[in-house]
Write an enzyme that holds these catalytic residues in place. Structure first.
Site, PDB file in Angstrom:
ATOM      1  N   TYR A 136       0.825  -1.221   0.000  1.00  0.00           N
ATOM      2  CA  TYR A 136       0.000   0.000   0.000  1.00  0.00           C
ATOM      3  C   TYR A 136       0.858   1.270   0.000  1.00  0.00           C
ATOM      4  O   TYR A 136       0.337   2.367   0.191  1.00  0.00           O
ATOM      5  CB  TYR A 136      -0.928   0.002   1.224  1.00  0.00           C
ATOM      6  CG  TYR A 136      -2.098  -0.950   1.078  1.00  0.00           C
ATOM      7  CD1 TYR A 136      -1.899  -2.324   1.055  1.00  0.00           C
ATOM      8  CD2 TYR A 136      -3.404  -0.475   0.964  1.00  0.00           C
ATOM      9  CE1 TYR A 136      -2.959  -3.203   0.920  1.00  0.00           C
ATOM     10  CE2 TYR A 136      -4.476  -1.347   0.836  1.00  0.00           C
ATOM     11  CZ  TYR A 136      -4.245  -2.713   0.812  1.00  0.00           C
ATOM     12  OH  TYR A 136      -5.308  -3.573   0.684  1.00  0.00           O
ATOM     13  N   LYS A 187       4.956 -14.552   2.866  1.00  0.00           N
ATOM     14  CA  LYS A 187       5.225 -15.320   1.649  1.00  0.00           C
ATOM     15  C   LYS A 187       6.724 -15.206   1.375  1.00  0.00           C
ATOM     16  O   LYS A 187       7.165 -14.914   0.255  1.00  0.00           O
ATOM     17  CB  LYS A 187       4.364 -14.748   0.503  1.00  0.00           C
ATOM     18  CG  LYS A 187       4.337 -15.573  -0.757  1.00  0.00           C
ATOM     19  CD  LYS A 187       3.624 -16.919  -0.620  1.00  0.00           C
ATOM     20  CE  LYS A 187       3.920 -17.763  -1.847  1.00  0.00           C
ATOM     21  NZ  LYS A 187       3.465 -19.141  -1.727  1.00  0.00           N
ATOM     22  N   ASP A 219      -0.634 -18.505   1.385  1.00  0.00           N
ATOM     23  CA  ASP A 219      -1.490 -19.432   0.622  1.00  0.00           C
ATOM     24  C   ASP A 219      -1.945 -20.595   1.517  1.00  0.00           C
ATOM     25  O   ASP A 219      -3.123 -20.940   1.576  1.00  0.00           O
ATOM     26  CB  ASP A 219      -0.787 -19.919  -0.658  1.00  0.00           C
ATOM     27  CG  ASP A 219       0.643 -20.401  -0.432  1.00  0.00           C
ATOM     28  OD1 ASP A 219       1.197 -20.187   0.665  1.00  0.00           O
ATOM     29  OD2 ASP A 219       1.227 -21.002  -1.363  1.00  0.00           O
ATOM     30  N   ASP A 243      -5.228  -7.765   4.443  1.00  0.00           N
ATOM     31  CA  ASP A 243      -6.450  -7.356   3.743  1.00  0.00           C
ATOM     32  C   ASP A 243      -7.174  -8.594   3.218  1.00  0.00           C
ATOM     33  O   ASP A 243      -8.381  -8.761   3.419  1.00  0.00           O
ATOM     34  CB  ASP A 243      -6.085  -6.417   2.596  1.00  0.00           C
ATOM     35  CG  ASP A 243      -7.301  -6.008   1.784  1.00  0.00           C
ATOM     36  OD1 ASP A 243      -8.316  -5.638   2.393  1.00  0.00           O
ATOM     37  OD2 ASP A 243      -7.232  -6.079   0.540  1.00  0.00           O
ATOM     38  N   ASP A 247     -10.892 -10.840   4.740  1.00  0.00           N
ATOM     39  CA  ASP A 247     -12.160 -11.044   4.017  1.00  0.00           C
ATOM     40  C   ASP A 247     -12.548 -12.522   4.105  1.00  0.00           C
ATOM     41  O   ASP A 247     -13.710 -12.858   4.333  1.00  0.00           O
ATOM     42  CB  ASP A 247     -12.045 -10.631   2.536  1.00  0.00           C
ATOM     43  CG  ASP A 247     -12.500  -9.193   2.296  1.00  0.00           C
ATOM     44  OD1 ASP A 247     -12.276  -8.344   3.191  1.00  0.00           O
ATOM     45  OD2 ASP A 247     -13.085  -8.902   1.229  1.00  0.00           O
TER      46      ASP A 247
HETATM   47  C1  IPM Z   1     -10.102  -2.666   3.843  1.00  0.00           C
HETATM   48  C2  IPM Z   1     -10.414  -2.191   2.466  1.00  0.00           C
HETATM   49  C3  IPM Z   1      -9.377  -1.173   2.018  1.00  0.00           C
HETATM   50  C4  IPM Z   1      -8.009  -1.846   2.044  1.00  0.00           C
HETATM   51  C5  IPM Z   1      -9.626  -0.534   0.649  1.00  0.00           C
HETATM   52  C6  IPM Z   1     -11.011   0.084   0.574  1.00  0.00           C
HETATM   53  C7  IPM Z   1      -8.572   0.471   0.294  1.00  0.00           C
HETATM   54  O1  IPM Z   1     -10.484  -3.264   1.577  1.00  0.00           O
HETATM   55  O2  IPM Z   1     -10.149  -1.849   4.769  1.00  0.00           O
HETATM   56  O3  IPM Z   1      -9.841  -3.848   4.028  1.00  0.00           O
HETATM   57  O4  IPM Z   1      -7.619  -2.482   1.066  1.00  0.00           O
HETATM   58  O5  IPM Z   1      -7.337  -1.731   3.057  1.00  0.00           O
HETATM   59 MN    MN Z   2     -10.250  -5.192   2.532  1.00  0.00          MN
END
Ligand code: IPM
Ligand code: MN
Length: 350
Positions: A136, A187, A219, A243, A247
């Site tokens: 990032y 990784k 992975d 990140d 999810d």
């Molecule tokens: C998160 C989101 C952000 C990230 C995006 C919206 C930039 O996906 O907070 O996880 O990638 O950090």
């Molecule tokens: Mn995210």
């Protein structure tokens, strides 16, 4: 005690879920006898379309005088991809040096556990995502754009300082958890400069002999999180991997409707937000699940030292899920955003 909270409700479903977060905050504040005031900031798509401004520098000095920031969601299909996310979400993370992105993954009830032959108690981990560098960093760019020789470069940057502080934070956090276990997720086999993480993890670990350490390439971590989620307790990882795996982790805890996060600077003002995005298609429909934002409010209170309030909110959410009073955690539950906020408040008062 009056806490000052900056509120960036943002885009899409952001404002509606933030309303519920603040409703629950008001409710618990009245019960527990602390006070708070909020200041709203308009950053997001509408503000950008009206003024051309994404996030002004001047807001940072205001945030620094406050106790915390609550963010809803940022992102709008009318705006260039990533512009608002980069300048508002990443902007605040980087400028306020919120180097920890803390993402708890806890499944509250067996009936929402999505994995066959696993139960809720098998899923109780917390991801410490590095939040200010890595992929990032915005270092890179596009050369000869649109030509056949086009070159795109995106650097991953890891600094000794940045890696060490987040790893140390993770060890400290692991010390507060019953299992005292910390997994490094990287990784470093393919991305050799991540060897810095390997070395720092080991070095800092010498100061924490009580902690059992473990390692998983990202992975394999994705595979283990599904196959054996009980193998994970505290996890520390890079910005990008954090990140991605959170999810995945959100699904283990019932989905994006419940996953919360804290962007933390242990010695400064911190920002709390649901992990989900702005979900433009649900905007204004009073359908989005506000639990993630309410859980982010609980994290905010924890950070401010209002731990009893934080625990009460978490217990109320857990009760509503376990009892199936909130039967479905998606936006198709049939419950309105505002109804869920009301139910959490009523449960708190019981
Ligand atoms: C998160 C989101 C952000 C990230 C995006 C919206 C930039 O996906 O907070 O996880 O990638 O950090
Ligand atoms: Mn995210």
């Amino acid at each position: 005690m009056t806490y000052k909270i900056a509120v960036i409700a943002g885009d899409g479903i952001g404002p509606e879920v933030v309303d519920e977060g603040l409703k629950v905050l008001r409710c618990v504040a009245d019960m527990e006898g602390f006070n708070f005031e909020t200041k709203d900031y308009p950053w997001g798509a509408e503000h950008y379309l009206k003024t051309g401004e994404t996030h002004p520098e001047s807001a940072y000095s205001e945030y620094r005088e406050m106790d915390a920031i609550l963010l809803g969601a940022i992102g709008d299909p009318r705006i260039e991809v990533g512009l608002l996310e980069r300048e508002i979400i990443a902007g605040v993370r980087f400028t306020l040096d919120l180097f920890v992105n803390l993402r708890p993954i806890k499944c509250m009830a067996d009936h929402i556990c999505p994995i066959k032959n696993k139960k809720a108690s098998d899923i109780d981990m917390v991801v410490v995502r590095e939040n200010t560098e890595g992929a990032y960093s915005q270092v890179g760019g596009i050369f000869k754009k649109g030509t056949k020789e086009e070159v795109a470069i995106a650097e991953m940057i890891y600094t000794r300082h940045g890696v060490e502080r987040v790893i140390r934070y993770a060890y400290e956090l692991a010390m507060t958890r019953p299992r005292k276990q910390l997994t490094l997720c990287d990784k470093a086999n393919a991305i050799r400069p991540q060897d810095l993480w390997t070395r720092v993890f080991e070095e800092v670990g010498k100061e924490y002999p009580e902690i059992t350490t473990d390692h998983a390439y990202v992975d394999a971590a994705c595979m283990w999180m599904i196959k054996n989620p009980e193998a994970f307790d505290t996890v520390v990882t890079t910005n990008l991997f954090g990140d991605i795996i959170t999810d995945l982790g959100s699904v283990l805890q019932g989905g994006m409707g419940v996953a919360a996060s804290g962007n933390i600077n242990p010695s400064g003002v911190s920002m709390f937000e649901p992990i989900h995005g702005s979900a433009p298609k649900y905007k204004g429909q009073n359908k989005a699940n506000p639990i993630a934002t309410v859980a982010a409010v609980a994290m905010l209170l924890d950070h401010l030292g209002e731990t009893s309030s934080a625990r009460k909110i978490e217990a109320a959410i857990e009760h509503l899920i376990v009892s199936k009073e909130i039967p479905d955690l998606s936006s198709r539950s049939g419950l309105k955003t505002s109804e869920i906020g009301d139910m959490i408040c009523e449960t708190l008062k019981k």
